[in-house]
Each structure stands twice: as C-alpha cells, then as structure tokens.
Design a protein around this motif. Structure first.
Motif, PDB file in Angstrom:
ATOM      1  N   MET A  74     -37.948 -35.854  -7.570  1.00  7.65           N
ATOM      2  CA  MET A  74     -39.134 -35.008  -7.459  1.00  7.65           C
ATOM      3  C   MET A  74     -40.284 -35.769  -6.798  1.00  7.65           C
ATOM      4  O   MET A  74     -41.032 -35.204  -6.003  1.00  7.65           O
ATOM      5  CB  MET A  74     -39.546 -34.489  -8.839  1.00  7.65           C
ATOM      6  CG  MET A  74     -38.536 -33.530  -9.453  1.00  7.65           C
ATOM      7  SD  MET A  74     -38.123 -32.128  -8.398  1.00  7.65           S
ATOM      8  CE  MET A  74     -39.640 -31.226  -8.442  1.00  7.65           C
ATOM      9  N   ASP A  75     -40.421 -37.053  -7.120  1.00  5.73           N
ATOM     10  CA  ASP A  75     -41.448 -37.873  -6.463  1.00  5.73           C
ATOM     11  C   ASP A  75     -41.195 -37.979  -4.962  1.00  5.73           C
ATOM     12  O   ASP A  75     -42.125 -37.895  -4.154  1.00  5.73           O
ATOM     13  CB  ASP A  75     -41.498 -39.274  -7.083  1.00  5.73           C
ATOM     14  CG  ASP A  75     -42.042 -39.275  -8.505  1.00  5.73           C
ATOM     15  OD1 ASP A  75     -42.716 -38.281  -8.877  1.00  5.73           O
ATOM     16  OD2 ASP A  75     -41.784 -40.252  -9.234  1.00  5.73           O
ATOM     17  N   LYS A 124     -42.569 -36.413   0.528  1.00  9.86           N
ATOM     18  CA  LYS A 124     -42.147 -35.813   1.798  1.00  9.86           C
ATOM     19  C   LYS A 124     -43.030 -34.621   2.138  1.00  9.86           C
ATOM     20  O   LYS A 124     -43.469 -34.466   3.280  1.00  9.86           O
ATOM     21  CB  LYS A 124     -40.688 -35.383   1.701  1.00  9.86           C
ATOM     22  CG  LYS A 124     -40.159 -34.732   2.938  1.00  9.86           C
ATOM     23  CD  LYS A 124     -38.721 -34.289   2.745  1.00  9.86           C
ATOM     24  CE  LYS A 124     -38.256 -33.477   3.936  1.00  9.86           C
ATOM     25  NZ  LYS A 124     -36.948 -32.903   3.742  1.00  9.86           N
ATOM     26  N   SER A 125     -43.334 -33.797   1.151  1.00 15.06           N
ATOM     27  CA  SER A 125     -44.198 -32.636   1.373  1.00 15.06           C
ATOM     28  C   SER A 125     -45.606 -33.069   1.775  1.00 15.06           C
ATOM     29  O   SER A 125     -46.214 -32.492   2.677  1.00 15.06           O
ATOM     30  CB  SER A 125     -44.239 -31.796   0.101  1.00 15.06           C
ATOM     31  OG  SER A 125     -45.123 -30.727   0.255  1.00 15.06           O
ATOM     32  N   GLU A 133     -21.678 -38.624  -2.017  1.00 11.17           N
ATOM     33  CA  GLU A 133     -22.477 -38.161  -3.138  1.00 11.17           C
ATOM     34  C   GLU A 133     -23.364 -39.298  -3.614  1.00 11.17           C
ATOM     35  O   GLU A 133     -22.961 -40.454  -3.627  1.00 11.17           O
ATOM     36  CB  GLU A 133     -21.584 -37.708  -4.297  1.00 11.17           C
ATOM     37  CG  GLU A 133     -20.789 -36.471  -4.011  1.00 11.17           C
ATOM     38  CD  GLU A 133     -19.907 -36.076  -5.186  1.00 11.17           C
ATOM     39  OE1 GLU A 133     -19.910 -36.806  -6.201  1.00 11.17           O
ATOM     40  OE2 GLU A 133     -19.227 -35.053  -5.083  1.00 11.17           O
ATOM     41  N   VAL A 134     -24.565 -38.919  -4.014  1.00 14.22           N
ATOM     42  CA  VAL A 134     -25.512 -39.904  -4.525  1.00 14.22           C
ATOM     43  C   VAL A 134     -26.088 -39.350  -5.823  1.00 14.22           C
ATOM     44  O   VAL A 134     -26.443 -38.178  -5.905  1.00 14.22           O
ATOM     45  CB  VAL A 134     -26.646 -40.167  -3.511  1.00 14.22           C
ATOM     46  CG1 VAL A 134     -27.676 -41.106  -4.096  1.00 14.22           C
ATOM     47  CG2 VAL A 134     -26.095 -40.711  -2.223  1.00 14.22           C
ATOM     48  N   GLU A 135     -26.201 -40.203  -6.788  1.00 17.24           N
ATOM     49  CA  GLU A 135     -26.844 -39.814  -8.040  1.00 17.24           C
ATOM     50  C   GLU A 135     -28.206 -40.481  -8.080  1.00 17.24           C
ATOM     51  O   GLU A 135     -28.340 -41.667  -7.797  1.00 17.24           O
ATOM     52  CB  GLU A 135     -25.995 -40.253  -9.228  1.00 17.24           C
ATOM     53  CG  GLU A 135     -24.658 -39.565  -9.301  1.00 17.24           C
ATOM     54  CD  GLU A 135     -23.811 -40.102 -10.439  1.00 17.24           C
ATOM     55  OE1 GLU A 135     -24.336 -40.897 -11.264  1.00 17.24           O
ATOM     56  OE2 GLU A 135     -22.636 -39.739 -10.488  1.00 17.24           O
ATOM     57  N   ILE A 136     -29.226 -39.704  -8.425  1.00 20.67           N
ATOM     58  CA  ILE A 136     -30.587 -40.223  -8.491  1.00 20.67           C
ATOM     59  C   ILE A 136     -31.277 -39.571  -9.684  1.00 20.67           C
ATOM     60  O   ILE A 136     -30.984 -38.434 -10.045  1.00 20.67           O
ATOM     61  CB  ILE A 136     -31.350 -39.959  -7.174  1.00 20.67           C
ATOM     62  CG1 ILE A 136     -32.704 -40.635  -7.175  1.00 20.67           C
ATOM     63  CG2 ILE A 136     -31.487 -38.496  -6.901  1.00 20.67           C
ATOM     64  CD1 ILE A 136     -33.417 -40.573  -5.844  1.00 20.67           C
ATOM     65  N   ASP A 137     -32.197 -40.279 -10.270  1.00 19.69           N
ATOM     66  CA  ASP A 137     -32.951 -39.757 -11.383  1.00 19.69           C
ATOM     67  C   ASP A 137     -33.784 -38.562 -10.920  1.00 19.69           C
ATOM     68  O   ASP A 137     -34.349 -38.569  -9.824  1.00 19.69           O
ATOM     69  CB  ASP A 137     -33.852 -40.871 -11.933  1.00 19.69           C
ATOM     70  CG  ASP A 137     -34.615 -40.421 -13.161  1.00 19.69           C
ATOM     71  OD1 ASP A 137     -33.972 -39.841 -14.060  1.00 19.69           O
ATOM     72  OD2 ASP A 137     -35.834 -40.651 -13.197  1.00 19.69           O
ATOM     73  N   LEU A 138     -33.885 -37.524 -11.740  1.00 27.22           N
ATOM     74  CA  LEU A 138     -34.602 -36.306 -11.378  1.00 27.22           C
ATOM     75  C   LEU A 138     -36.077 -36.583 -11.113  1.00 27.22           C
ATOM     76  O   LEU A 138     -36.652 -36.060 -10.158  1.00 27.22           O
ATOM     77  CB  LEU A 138     -34.447 -35.249 -12.478  1.00 27.22           C
ATOM     78  CG  LEU A 138     -35.129 -33.911 -12.213  1.00 27.22           C
ATOM     79  CD1 LEU A 138     -34.574 -33.285 -10.941  1.00 27.22           C
ATOM     80  CD2 LEU A 138     -34.965 -32.978 -13.386  1.00 27.22           C
ATOM     81  N   ASN A 139     -36.704 -37.420 -11.895  1.00 28.65           N
ATOM     82  CA  ASN A 139     -38.119 -37.747 -11.681  1.00 28.65           C
ATOM     83  C   ASN A 139     -38.329 -38.445 -10.346  1.00 28.65           C
ATOM     84  O   ASN A 139     -39.279 -38.160  -9.622  1.00 28.65           O
ATOM     85  CB  ASN A 139     -38.649 -38.621 -12.819  1.00 28.65           C
ATOM     86  CG  ASN A 139     -38.718 -37.858 -14.121  1.00 28.65           C
ATOM     87  OD1 ASN A 139     -38.918 -36.651 -14.130  1.00 28.65           O
ATOM     88  ND2 ASN A 139     -38.541 -38.575 -15.226  1.00 28.65           N
TER      89      ASN A 139
END
Length: 128
Positions: free
Chosen positions: A24-25, A30-31, A15-21
């Motif tokens: 999204m970046d 990636k897109s 499991e990894v925790e990352i800031d939502l912002n």
C-alpha cells in the motif's frame, strides 16, 4: 533486514510475496509521483506567449494583410488610372507608370490567390 522487509516468493512462477502495508505504501508513493508528474507537465505546457500565438493564427487564417494590401492596391490603381485618363497628352513616362501599376495588379492577385494552398503545404497541412 527483517523477514517483513524482504521480498519472498517463487521466482520460477513469477510470483512475489510482499507485506500488505508495504504494498500500500508503494502504491501511494507511485500515485503521488504520477500526480507530481502531471503537475509538472501542466506547468510545462503553459506558454506565456500563447495569446500572441492565437492572435497570429487568427490574423493568418483571416488573411488580413493580403486583403489590406489588395485594398490599398485597388485604391492606388483607381486613382492613377483616373489621373492618367484626365491627362490631355500623356507622355511616354506617364504611360509607362500606368503600365507598371496595372501590371503589378496581376502579380498582387497571383500572390493573393496562390498563398492559401502554398502556406498550408508549408505548414504541413493537407490541401483541400
């Protein structure tokens, strides 16, 4: 580095925790990269000579040249045989010429009839 820029989580449970912002970046980046890859692939697939390739495939599938050669041969055969039959006393050389022209017909027809299957196997296609 601040705590916000670092990854955290339980490595034992994958499991990894990352800031939502930040997440999204990363998704947007990636897109954008995937879109750019698709654009480059499309540009790479454009062949400036594709029209000529389609024309060559059409000529090959219609068998224009073998049919044109057979038509010219039939024309040649007809006129040489008519010429030979009008001769009052054909010589040995004249009969040899007619023999060669008539004998070439078997070779021409053999090449014409045998090219469709052999060309397909040469190109890697299956014979039907």
């Amino acid at each position: 580095m601040t705590d916000r820029d670092r990854f955290a989580g339980d490595m034992d449970r994958n499991e990894v925790e990352i800031d939502l912002n930040k997440f999204m970046d990363l998704l947007q980046e990636k897109s954008a990269l995937k879109d750019r890859i698709r654009e480059l692939e499309d540009e790479g697939m454009k062949n400036p000579h594709q029209k000529w390739i389609f024309l060559a495939q059409a000529i090959d599938s219609w068998r224009i040249f073998p049919r044109a050669f057979l038509t010219v041969y039939i024309f040649l055969l007809y006129y040489t045989v008519m010429w030979f039959m009008e001769l009052p006393e054909p010589s040995f050389e004249q009969s040899g010429l007619i023999s060669i022209v008539v004998g070439a017909g078997a070779a021409w027809f053999g090449l014409y009839a045998g090219t469709s299957g052999s060309s397909k196997s040469f190109k890697g296609e299956e014979k039907k």
